[in-house]
Structure formats: structure tokens, C-alpha cells
Scaffold this active site. Sequence first.
Site, PDB file in Angstrom:
ATOM      1  N   ARG A   1      71.022  51.894  16.581  1.00 34.06           N
ATOM      2  CA  ARG A   1      70.857  51.100  15.334  1.00 34.06           C
ATOM      3  C   ARG A   1      72.067  51.217  14.406  1.00 34.06           C
ATOM      4  O   ARG A   1      71.938  51.249  13.184  1.00 34.06           O
ATOM      5  CB  ARG A   1      69.575  51.506  14.587  1.00 34.06           C
ATOM      6  CG  ARG A   1      68.317  51.378  15.399  1.00 34.06           C
ATOM      7  CD  ARG A   1      68.030  49.941  15.845  1.00 34.06           C
ATOM      8  NE  ARG A   1      66.914  49.931  16.758  1.00 34.06           N
ATOM      9  CZ  ARG A   1      67.038  49.982  18.106  1.00 34.06           C
ATOM     10  NH1 ARG A   1      68.222  50.030  18.699  1.00 34.06           N
ATOM     11  NH2 ARG A   1      65.974  49.960  18.868  1.00 34.06           N
TER      12      ARG A   1
ATOM     13  N   SER B   1      59.614  48.115  13.974  1.00 38.59           N
ATOM     14  CA  SER B   1      59.579  49.547  13.639  1.00 38.59           C
ATOM     15  C   SER B   1      60.205  49.726  12.256  1.00 38.59           C
ATOM     16  O   SER B   1      61.369  49.387  12.058  1.00 38.59           O
ATOM     17  CB  SER B   1      60.372  50.354  14.659  1.00 38.59           C
ATOM     18  OG  SER B   1      59.768  50.223  15.915  1.00 38.59           O
TER      19      SER B   1
ATOM     20  N   GLU C   1      64.527  51.996   9.133  1.00 35.45           N
ATOM     21  CA  GLU C   1      65.349  51.147  10.003  1.00 35.45           C
ATOM     22  C   GLU C   1      65.523  49.790   9.315  1.00 35.45           C
ATOM     23  O   GLU C   1      66.536  49.127   9.429  1.00 35.45           O
ATOM     24  CB  GLU C   1      64.648  50.967  11.361  1.00 35.45           C
ATOM     25  CG  GLU C   1      65.393  50.032  12.280  1.00 35.45           C
ATOM     26  CD  GLU C   1      64.856  50.032  13.710  1.00 35.45           C
ATOM     27  OE1 GLU C   1      64.383  51.088  14.174  1.00 35.45           O
ATOM     28  OE2 GLU C   1      64.917  48.972  14.345  1.00 35.45           O
TER      29      GLU C   1
HETATM   30  C1  LIG Z   1      57.628  42.167  15.652  1.00 31.49           C
HETATM   31  C2  LIG Z   1      59.018  42.758  15.652  1.00 31.49           C
HETATM   32  C3  LIG Z   1      59.468  43.461  16.754  1.00 31.49           C
HETATM   33  C4  LIG Z   1      60.753  44.004  16.767  1.00 31.49           C
HETATM   34  N1  LIG Z   1      61.180  44.681  17.872  1.00 31.49           N
HETATM   35  C5  LIG Z   1      62.417  45.193  17.902  1.00 31.49           C
HETATM   36  C6  LIG Z   1      62.894  45.890  19.054  1.00 31.49           C
HETATM   37  O1  LIG Z   1      62.216  46.003  20.060  1.00 31.49           O
HETATM   38  N2  LIG Z   1      64.154  46.393  19.015  1.00 31.49           N
HETATM   39  C7  LIG Z   1      64.967  46.266  17.929  1.00 31.49           C
HETATM   40  O2  LIG Z   1      66.107  46.737  17.965  1.00 31.49           O
HETATM   41  N3  LIG Z   1      64.542  45.627  16.825  1.00 31.49           N
HETATM   42  C8  LIG Z   1      63.293  45.085  16.779  1.00 31.49           C
HETATM   43  N4  LIG Z   1      62.875  44.428  15.657  1.00 31.49           N
HETATM   44  C9  LIG Z   1      63.732  44.384  14.457  1.00 31.49           C
HETATM   45  C10 LIG Z   1      64.687  43.188  14.386  1.00 31.49           C
HETATM   46  O3  LIG Z   1      64.203  42.079  15.126  1.00 31.49           O
HETATM   47  C11 LIG Z   1      66.091  43.555  14.862  1.00 31.49           C
HETATM   48  O4  LIG Z   1      66.643  44.598  14.059  1.00 31.49           O
HETATM   49  C12 LIG Z   1      67.060  42.368  14.828  1.00 31.49           C
HETATM   50  O5  LIG Z   1      68.260  42.740  15.441  1.00 31.49           O
HETATM   51  C13 LIG Z   1      67.352  41.888  13.400  1.00 31.49           C
HETATM   52  O6  LIG Z   1      68.012  40.649  13.515  1.00 31.49           O
HETATM   53  P1  LIG Z   1      67.894  39.530  12.393  1.00 31.49           P
HETATM   54  O7  LIG Z   1      68.748  38.405  12.824  1.00 31.49           O
HETATM   55  O8  LIG Z   1      66.478  39.200  12.120  1.00 31.49           O
HETATM   56  O9  LIG Z   1      68.561  40.257  11.152  1.00 31.49           O
HETATM   57  P2  LIG Z   1      68.067  40.270   9.643  1.00 31.49           P
HETATM   58  O10 LIG Z   1      66.762  40.939   9.531  1.00 31.49           O
HETATM   59  O11 LIG Z   1      68.199  38.920   9.060  1.00 31.49           O
HETATM   60  O12 LIG Z   1      69.187  41.218   9.013  1.00 31.49           O
HETATM   61  C14 LIG Z   1      69.239  42.587   9.366  1.00 31.49           C
HETATM   62  C15 LIG Z   1      70.651  43.101   9.035  1.00 31.49           C
HETATM   63  O13 LIG Z   1      71.571  42.433   9.887  1.00 31.49           O
HETATM   64  C16 LIG Z   1      72.559  41.768   9.107  1.00 31.49           C
HETATM   65  N5  LIG Z   1      72.914  40.535   9.799  1.00 31.49           N
HETATM   66  C17 LIG Z   1      72.126  39.499  10.164  1.00 31.49           C
HETATM   67  N6  LIG Z   1      72.851  38.541  10.759  1.00 31.49           N
HETATM   68  C18 LIG Z   1      74.132  38.983  10.763  1.00 31.49           C
HETATM   69  C19 LIG Z   1      75.380  38.438  11.218  1.00 31.49           C
HETATM   70  N7  LIG Z   1      75.459  37.243  11.812  1.00 31.49           N
HETATM   71  N8  LIG Z   1      76.487  39.172  11.040  1.00 31.49           N
HETATM   72  C20 LIG Z   1      76.460  40.384  10.463  1.00 31.49           C
HETATM   73  N9  LIG Z   1      75.321  40.944   9.996  1.00 31.49           N
HETATM   74  C21 LIG Z   1      74.172  40.256  10.155  1.00 31.49           C
HETATM   75  C22 LIG Z   1      71.896  41.501   7.763  1.00 31.49           C
HETATM   76  O14 LIG Z   1      72.893  41.328   6.753  1.00 31.49           O
HETATM   77  C23 LIG Z   1      71.067  42.764   7.609  1.00 31.49           C
HETATM   78  O15 LIG Z   1      71.863  43.812   7.123  1.00 31.49           O
HETATM   79  C24 LIG Z   1      61.588  43.854  15.626  1.00 31.49           C
HETATM   80  C25 LIG Z   1      61.130  43.127  14.524  1.00 31.49           C
HETATM   81  C26 LIG Z   1      59.861  42.569  14.532  1.00 31.49           C
HETATM   82  C27 LIG Z   1      59.395  41.776  13.339  1.00 31.49           C
END
Ligand SMILES: Cc1cc2nc3c(=O)[nH]c(=O)nc-3n(C[C@H](O)[C@H](O)[C@H](O)COP(=O)(O)OP(=O)(O)OC[C@H]3O[C@@H](n4cnc5c(N)ncnc54)[C@H](O)[C@@H]3O)c2cc1C
Length: 311
Positions: A182, A232, A302
Site C-alpha cells: 500500500r 479494508s 488504509e
Molecule cells: C468493496 C471494496 C473492496 C476493495 N478491495 C480491495 C482489495 O482487494 N485490494 C486493494 O488493494 N484495495 C481494495 N479496495 C480499496 C480500493 O479499491 C483501492 O485502494 C484502489 O486502488 C483505490 O483506487 P481509486 O481509483 O478508487 O482511488 P481513490 O479512492 O479515488 O483515491 C485513493 C488515493 O489514490 C489517489 N489517486 C487516485 N487516482 C490517482 C491517479 N490517477 N494518480 C495518482 N493518484 C491517484 C488519490 O489521490 C487518493 O490519494 C477495496 C475497496 C472497496 C470499496
Amino acid sequence: MEAFYEELCKIVTEEGSVLREEPMKNHTTFRVGGPAEYFVTVGTTEQLQAVIRFCNRSNVPWFVLGNGSNLLVSDAGVKGVVLRLAGEFTQCEIKENVHDGSADAVAGGGMLLSAFAMQLAKKGFSGFEFAAGIPGSVGGAVMMNAGAYGGEIKDCIIRAEIVTEDGECRIFTADELDLSYRHSILTETKGVVTKAWFSFPIGSKLYILSNIEMLNRKRKEKQPLEYPSAGSTFKRPEGNFAGKLIMEAGLAGKQIGGAAVSEKHCGFVINKGDATATDIYTLMQFVIQKVEETSGIRLEPEVKLLGDFSS
Ligand SMILES: Cc1cc2nc3c(=O)[nH]c(=O)nc-3n(C[C@H](O)[C@H](O)[C@H](O)COP(=O)(O)OP(=O)(O)OC[C@H]3O[C@@H](n4cnc5c(N)ncnc54)[C@H](O)[C@@H]3O)c2cc1C
């Protein structure tokens, strides 16, 4: 700030691309969060660079949103500009290498992991099944080094294009991205992942698709997907599991306002329907304190926090 708004509309001219006071609860999987002062959708790298440089010149903070699946936005909302990636950032290209049948793939930072994983699966390239059920974008996943079921972004990424804090466009190799649990270089420095290149071996289409189906079934069984959440809530402490520690602290089902610790999976804080960001934040703090009292281990969120949580 009328002049700031008008200037933004000159940089991003597509209709509906610059919104004011846009509720962030519509853009997060927790389904909470107050308004973003400016919510700007950019479709090209040039637009992205121009908006970042304009914000920097105007001393206005900016934040890049992915799919909002790892984000808790405060009820008071967000000052400044929230950037959303669309257009070219949601495309991917997958090319087969004739010499060994493997794939070189490039995906835009705003593309959903599920969509990218399905395109790879349909072409018979393996190694991205782990990401098919993660509800984030490619950029968010690179930033977080997202992972599941033994796979992580670190295993398959070759390099990424990042628009840096000052609006420069640079390529970072996998090593330079400094990916670990992470963590990436973007944990410490600000930037926007606009594209990422990956390499995947060829596999059996049927096996890949059934593997995705199996992993998604596993998720449904183990995770409270029927409620809004951000997955998580806490990082996995070394040699332990957040969910296990939370359960052992007697917190399964613990509720504050509309926020609750899921009984199905204690590592998830869920929105039972009418939670505020404050409910979720307060419950997270409560969990951290109780787990520390019972186990001596201090959990670390996280989930990323955006906005003011001080009151
Ligand atoms: C039901 C559920 C299950 C999940 N399961 C997992 C899992 O199995 N494994 C896991 O690792 N995570 C999991 N997650 C968490 C999440 O999906 C991940 O952390 C994912 O990578 C976040 O991506 P996002 O585009 O939604 O980022 P956001 O939530 O929109 O942003 C998170 C961070 O990333 C940054 N960010 C977003 N886009 C960019 C970009 N293009 N460039 C630079 N920074 C950026 C944002 O500024 C912020 O700091 C889960 C979430 C949910 C709701």
C-alpha cells in the site's frame, strides 16, 4: 473566485466539465462527503497539466480522484479543485508480442481495474485476475500498489507516466515507483498517474475468466459488499490481520451513528445507510484506540482522508 472559475472554464471547455459545489458523496464508495468547491473533469494530459499549473499559480489546492473507493471525504467537503480523469485516461491498448505471445498493455490512469482486467481476460492474458474485483482505477491502484489474493500491481507494472506536482510529464520505471505494501512514490510526493504500462503472459481464456469468477465469488462470501464501504479500512499490521484484532477487541457490529464495524468482515467499516463522514471517522478512531488497548498494536488507516476532520 468568479475569475478563477471562468479561467478554469477556458482551460476545460467541454460542457459540464467544471462543476461547483459538487457533492463528493456521489463520487465515493462510502457514499459520504461534502461538496468539492470545484470538480473538474479533464480528458487529455494537456488539459490536466494546464489545470495543475493554473491551480499552482493561483495558490489553489488540487487533489486527484480515482474511483473514490479508498477515500473518506469530510462532511465539510473539499476546498480547491478535485480532478477527475476521463477521455483518453479511460482507454487501454493491448498488444501481443509475436516472439513469445505475451502482452504489452498500456492503460489510462482513469480506467477502471475491472474493465482493464476483463479486456485482458477476453484476449487470454493472465496475471491481472487479482485486480478484477478491486473497485478502483488504474491510477488509484498504482498509487496504492493495490493487491488481492496474492497479486499486486508491483508484480506486473513496467512503468508509469506521471504528471508531477508542478505539471511536468515524466516516466517512472517500476523501481522508481518504489512500490511496496500500500505504498508508492506518490505516498510521499504529489502527482497524477496518467498511464501505466504492464506485461502479462499468455494464458487460457477459459481458465482466466473462471478464475475471475471464483475470486469475485470469494469476495461476495467474505466481504460486506451489500453496504457502502472503502474496503479494508485499516492496513494489515505486520504478522497479523486488522479484522482479527478488531474482532478480538469485541468490536464486531460496533456502531457510531450510521457507521458500523461489519460483522461479516471486521476489517471493513460500513455505511449502514445514513452515516456521515464524521460517524465513520469517529468509529475509526474508536477502533484504533480499543485495538491498541487490547492488543498493544496501533492500527493505521488504509483509507485516505480528504478535507477537514478536526471538529
Ligand atoms: C468493496 C471494496 C473492496 C476493495 N478491495 C480491495 C482489495 O482487494 N485490494 C486493494 O488493494 N484495495 C481494495 N479496495 C480499496 C480500493 O479499491 C483501492 O485502494 C484502489 O486502488 C483505490 O483506487 P481509486 O481509483 O478508487 O482511488 P481513490 O479512492 O479515488 O483515491 C485513493 C488515493 O489514490 C489517489 N489517486 C487516485 N487516482 C490517482 C491517479 N490517477 N494518480 C495518482 N493518484 C491517484 C488519490 O489521490 C487518493 O490519494 C477495496 C475497496 C472497496 C470499496
